[in-house]
Design an enzyme around this catalytic site. Structure first.
Site, short mmCIF file in Angstrom:
data_model
loop_
_atom_site.label_atom_id
_atom_site.label_comp_id
_atom_site.label_asym_id
_atom_site.label_seq_id
_atom_site.Cartn_x
_atom_site.Cartn_y
_atom_site.Cartn_z
N LYS A 22 -9.41 1.37 -2.49
CA LYS A 22 -9.63 0.87 -1.13
C LYS A 22 -11.02 1.25 -0.64
CE LYS A 22 -7.33 1.02 3.41
NZ LYS A 22 -6.18 1.59 4.14
N CYS A 78 -4.91 -3.29 2.81
CA CYS A 78 -4.64 -3.01 4.21
C CYS A 78 -5.85 -3.23 5.12
CB CYS A 78 -4.07 -1.59 4.35
SG CYS A 78 -3.23 -1.29 5.93
N GLU A 130 0.85 -1.19 0.00
CA GLU A 130 0.00 0.00 0.00
C GLU A 130 0.89 1.25 0.00
OE1 GLU A 130 -3.72 1.80 2.61
OE2 GLU A 130 -2.15 0.68 3.66
#
Length: 288
Positions: free
Chosen positions: A115, A156, A43
């Site tokens: 994300k 993440c 990330e």
């Protein structure tokens, strides 16, 4: 689908995208030298920058972003599938996306993923994070067919939402991913168990490249990039926070084998949730 070698690159991205792009090129070359045909980065490969004004000063649209350009060139140069775990991208509407990219061996972008889940937390060591104040969340998860596997995308904090990976597994993904910049505190507590749990409960390989160490912007990330098998074995790990390249051989047939041994994806059933309160019952439907 056939066996292939995957690599996860552990980085310590700084605040300068140009320097990070140079590091990216070096690490990708190392991964290719180790035989990898699918290479994943963490990330925020392009820059880890807590200061919003400083981030805005280096932010670019996708077509002008140095990481996107470098990754395209590297994928074509080495003839690999290159998965940029994410980088910050200026959107057309003025907002910022925490966006993953997958580049094919010809250098073209095969897919993108923004994300979905924003890391808005207050940790007991005094750290406070409000990703939603900076980034616009995505709306859709993504799976894509590669020559060697069907691949699912996450980033993440997404790893804490098992329903996302369950949807990917039900769609046939045999390899799932969660490239990350986990904080040291949350990583020490939860990183290993979350990686193994997502692999086991979905009968899938889990590949998660991570940021590691103390960064220029002052944050500290956990590292410990991992590749986990569908039965939960850790196939490869950078068991530290230093930059590193790990590799492991992935056989998608092992995903099918794990799912046949423990067919929880097939055995899931819809159910209701009954809430009892002062003699009153309320029933709610819940997705399986």
């Amino acid at each position: 689908m056939s066996s292939f070698r995957a690599a996860a690159i552990q980085m310590r991205s700084g605040v300068d995208p140009q320097r990070n792009a140079a590091d990216l090129a070096r690490y990708v070359a190392e991964a290719v030298a180790k035989g990898a045909v699918y290479v994943q980065t963490p990330e925020m490969t392009g820059a880890l920058q807590r200061d919003r004004k400083a981030l805005a000063s280096v932010l670019k649209a996708e077509n002008d972003d140095v990481i996107v350009r470098t990754a395209s060139e590297l994928a074509a140069k080495h003839g690999i599938h290159l998965h940029i775990g994410s980088t910050a991208i200026a959107r057309d509407d003025g907002k910022i996306a925490n966006r993953a990219f997958l580049f094919g061996p010809d250098g073209n972008i095969l897919t993108r993923y923004d994300k979905i889940h924003m890391f808005d937390v207050d940790l007991d060591n005094g750290e406070s994070w409000r990703e939603s104040a900076v980034y616009a969340p995505g709306a859709d998860t993504v799976v894509i067919d590669l020559p060697f596997a069907r691949l699912g995308f996450a980033i993440c904090y997404d790893v804490r939402f098992p329903q996302l990976f369950r949807a990917q597994a039900l769609a046939g993904a045999s390899v799932i991913t969660a490239p990350a910049a986990f904080t040291r505190q949350t990583g020490e507590a939860h990183w290993h168990v979350l990686q193994r749990a997502r692999a086991i409960e979905n009968g899938a390989f889990m590949v998660s490249a991570a940021q590691g160490g103390v960064h220029e912007d002052g944050r500290e990330t956990y590292g410990h990039s991992m590749i986990v098998a569908p039965w939960g074995e850790i196939l490869a790990e950078a068991d530290h926070a230093e930059p590193a390249v790990i590799v492991a051989d992935i056989d998608p047939a092992l995903s099918a084998a794990a799912r046949s041994k423990v067919p929880n994806l097939k055995n899931a059933r819809p159910f209701g949730l009954v809430v009892e309160n002062d003699g009153q019952s309320e029933r709610h439907s819940v997705a399986s």
